[in-house]
Write an enzyme that holds these catalytic residues in place. Sequence first.
Site, PDB file in Angstrom:
ATOM      1  N   ARG A 133      13.807   6.137 -12.288  1.00  0.00           N
ATOM      2  CA  ARG A 133      13.260   4.352 -11.805  1.00  0.00           C
ATOM      3  C   ARG A 133      12.122   4.749 -12.998  1.00  0.00           C
ATOM      4  NH1 ARG A 133      13.564   3.114  -7.138  1.00  0.00           N
ATOM      5  NH2 ARG A 133      16.050   3.994  -7.050  1.00  0.00           N
TER       6      ARG A 133
ATOM      7  N   ARG B  43      -7.215   2.946  -3.989  1.00  0.00           N
ATOM      8  CA  ARG B  43      -8.093   3.329  -2.735  1.00  0.00           C
ATOM      9  C   ARG B  43      -8.866   4.631  -2.627  1.00  0.00           C
ATOM     10  NH1 ARG B  43      -7.027   1.971   3.667  1.00  0.00           N
ATOM     11  NH2 ARG B  43      -5.000   3.071   3.545  1.00  0.00           N
TER      12      ARG B  43
ATOM     13  N   ASP C 148      -7.470   1.526  12.186  1.00  0.00           N
ATOM     14  CA  ASP C 148      -8.478   2.078  12.534  1.00  0.00           C
ATOM     15  C   ASP C 148      -9.904   1.188  13.142  1.00  0.00           C
ATOM     16  OD1 ASP C 148      -8.678   4.355  10.931  1.00  0.00           O
ATOM     17  OD2 ASP C 148      -8.048   3.658   9.377  1.00  0.00           O
TER      18      ASP C 148
ATOM     19  N   GLU D 114     -12.597  -2.525   8.178  1.00  0.00           N
ATOM     20  CA  GLU D 114     -11.988  -1.539   9.946  1.00  0.00           C
ATOM     21  C   GLU D 114     -13.235  -0.533  10.392  1.00  0.00           C
ATOM     22  OE1 GLU D 114      -9.358   0.933   7.308  1.00  0.00           O
ATOM     23  OE2 GLU D 114     -11.424   1.665   6.449  1.00  0.00           O
TER      24      GLU D 114
ATOM     25  N   ASP E 245       0.106   5.755  10.015  1.00  0.00           N
ATOM     26  CA  ASP E 245      -0.238   7.090   9.166  1.00  0.00           C
ATOM     27  C   ASP E 245      -1.584   7.559   9.566  1.00  0.00           C
ATOM     28  OD1 ASP E 245      -2.083   4.833   9.452  1.00  0.00           O
ATOM     29  OD2 ASP E 245      -2.559   4.336   7.454  1.00  0.00           O
TER      30      ASP E 245
ATOM     31  N   VAL F 150       0.458  -1.319  -0.376  1.00  0.00           N
ATOM     32  CA  VAL F 150       0.585   0.004  -0.296  1.00  0.00           C
ATOM     33  C   VAL F 150       1.086   1.087  -0.317  1.00  0.00           C
ATOM     34  CG1 VAL F 150      -2.065   1.227   1.310  1.00  0.00           C
ATOM     35  CG2 VAL F 150      -1.532  -1.193   1.644  1.00  0.00           C
TER      36      VAL F 150
ATOM     37  N   SER G  17      -2.956   7.123   3.613  1.00  0.00           N
ATOM     38  CA  SER G  17      -1.182   7.828   3.198  1.00  0.00           C
ATOM     39  C   SER G  17      -1.133   8.548   2.423  1.00  0.00           C
ATOM     40  CB  SER G  17      -0.281   6.205   2.782  1.00  0.00           C
ATOM     41  OG  SER G  17      -1.278   6.755   1.682  1.00  0.00           O
TER      42      SER G  17
END
Length: 716
Positions: free
Chosen positions: A308, A335, A453, A425, A625, A117, A271
């Site tokens: 990259r 998400r 959470d 969650e 986070d 994630v 995040s």
Amino acid sequence: MEFVTRGSLQVHGTLAQFIEEEALPGTGVSREDFWAGLSTLVARFERGNRELLKVRRELQNKLNDWHRANRSREIDLGEYRAFLEEIGYLVPEPDDCRIETSNVDPEIATIPGPQLVVPVTNARFATNAVNARWNSLYDALYGSDVFGALPAAHGYDADRGGKVVAWVRQLLDDAFPLGAGSHLEATGYRVGEGRLAVEANGATFRLADEEQLVGYTGAPQSPDSIVLRKHGLHVEIQFDADHPVGRADKARVCDVQIEAAVTTIMDCEDSVAVVDAEDKALAYRNWMGVLKGDLTAELVKNGRRITRRIREDREVLDPDGRPRTLKARALLLVRNTAPHVSTDMVRSPDCDTISEALLDALCTVMIALHDVRGDRRNSARGSVYVVKPKMHGPAEVEFCDQVFSCVEEILGLPQNTVKIGIMDEERRTTVNLAGCIAAARRRVAFINTGFLDRTGDEIHTSGEAGPFLRKADIKEAPWLSAYEDWNVDVGLRCGLSGSAQIGKGMWAMPDLMSDMLEVKIEHPQAGANTAWVPSPTAAALHATHYLRTDVLARQAELSRQGARADLDTILEIPLAGGNLWSSDELAQEVRNNLQGILGYVVRWVDQGIGCSKIPDINDVGLMEDRATCRISSQHIANWLHHEILSRDLVDQMMKEMAEVVDRQNSGDPDYRPMAPGFETEAYLAARELVFEGLDQPNGYTEPILHRWRQARKSAR
């Protein structure tokens, strides 16, 4: 930039420009149809979203009243459960809750493995995560703490390297055993007549299961690599006699690459720190870049500037010498923002804000058309995978299903193209999980658990019941293991095995890979076919757990055994009760919470970093986070409310911890100290999270963090 009129909406110019000039071209969707579609989506669902949030508030008020009225006596679970049913918090489970999801990619349906994630706003993290489908197992072991202290920065430690080689050879023996002999003694590998031949001790051995050979590169009699497969995951043994490691190896093995993060969630929620149109355009731009494969990241490594890039697929030859392609990129999910977050970057005729989740629903799926209507480098099945966080109960999941039906209609997609992941969650989702799955039975491709959470919601939901245990004790209370088992039990009963992911939460200590390697095998053994990891290195190491565990067989075994968890245990509230703590124990708990909050919030508000490795009070790096911030702030707010702590004591400790966080970040040239004035936006945000925590909807941190981040950006 000024706002511009688009359909019935006012849209921030930065966002409108990105959508029209960058995102829409190549999707087959016209500018006019897109904005008309967003106008329709907002008109049809904005009011419904607000009504669902109103239901949350009403239920919370009823829970608060009940707990206040019953605080003087021990909770009777039967009475409590009847109350939850009476107010509609706990709803009847549907008779049929099995999913009917179709066109699910094998990475989700049938290939168990680690899941990354990553904040989609960080291009370097995003490209690394896409590429983390394949990783060097040698590098992951050598460069982590699996064999003790980290290696020296320069030079090669041959003794450590030998331990790595021996460890990997043992893994090969366990996962890809030979009919006789051992990979530990191998002196050569070759392919002949469609089979793998391994030379050892002057003899030739075959794989015990010859179907495990997938292919090779180079010449069959002297290959550059051999590719094997176990439980759907590939392992590539690479050979090079000129490589420093290969030169010292009897079989000239220079590396072993392992298929690791088969799926990755590109995160637009917990995040990231996205608070305005500029931030949102960056998030969407990077989501488009990873799907199209053209996202790049510039960085300096070992004094050299490098770029990259996202890797191309791997080409190998099958055992009979025919070309074969192996996917090199993780399958991507996105998400979306949570339903309770509003944004003013799009304004409707009725209000100056809209639900950011509605904006994400249309925009992230529209951007995914570059894959669905393109070369399908991400989803070979033509699906779009959207992870939906912080939904409360079946009605909200049903609402989500309706939103995506509208999105598909707007974009001209077949119904149920969009697959959803239900984040288990929130407490009302946990206790009604079968109903939640049934509410989107044709879309569900993912459920998972998330302790932090889920605990934050537990504390806020039942905050009036009394003071909660310390955080470590909450984690050991019966409700948590019941919650983890319940999630798998319900997922299996709803038919997710072989069709969808059942996931587990994050390993939050990215520097403690030895501990992770020992502990996290519990997740596949528990019947979860994926679990979150904090880095590509962690993904490579956790992937070995899936080589050692046949998750689909384990799920079948658990299904035969029947349910392991019961609802009453989940409903047990982890209250302190008669537990008393010394002043030192209280101080340690509060300082640890405050240090974590401040360390996270100062980077969020001042630098726009939504997730990072934060040193805790003992200087152990932890991934932080908004979930960790939520639990810590709700925990202190609960203790303040029940007068376990005084406001003055928390104020004093917060200033002490601000000085600690300042010292921990003294080497960061972009860091702005909170002490001695204690008046920075970051410090005031952290203070508000603690002292106003009870008043935040469901204990969420976004309203406070967003407001103070916007204030900080405006002050620059």
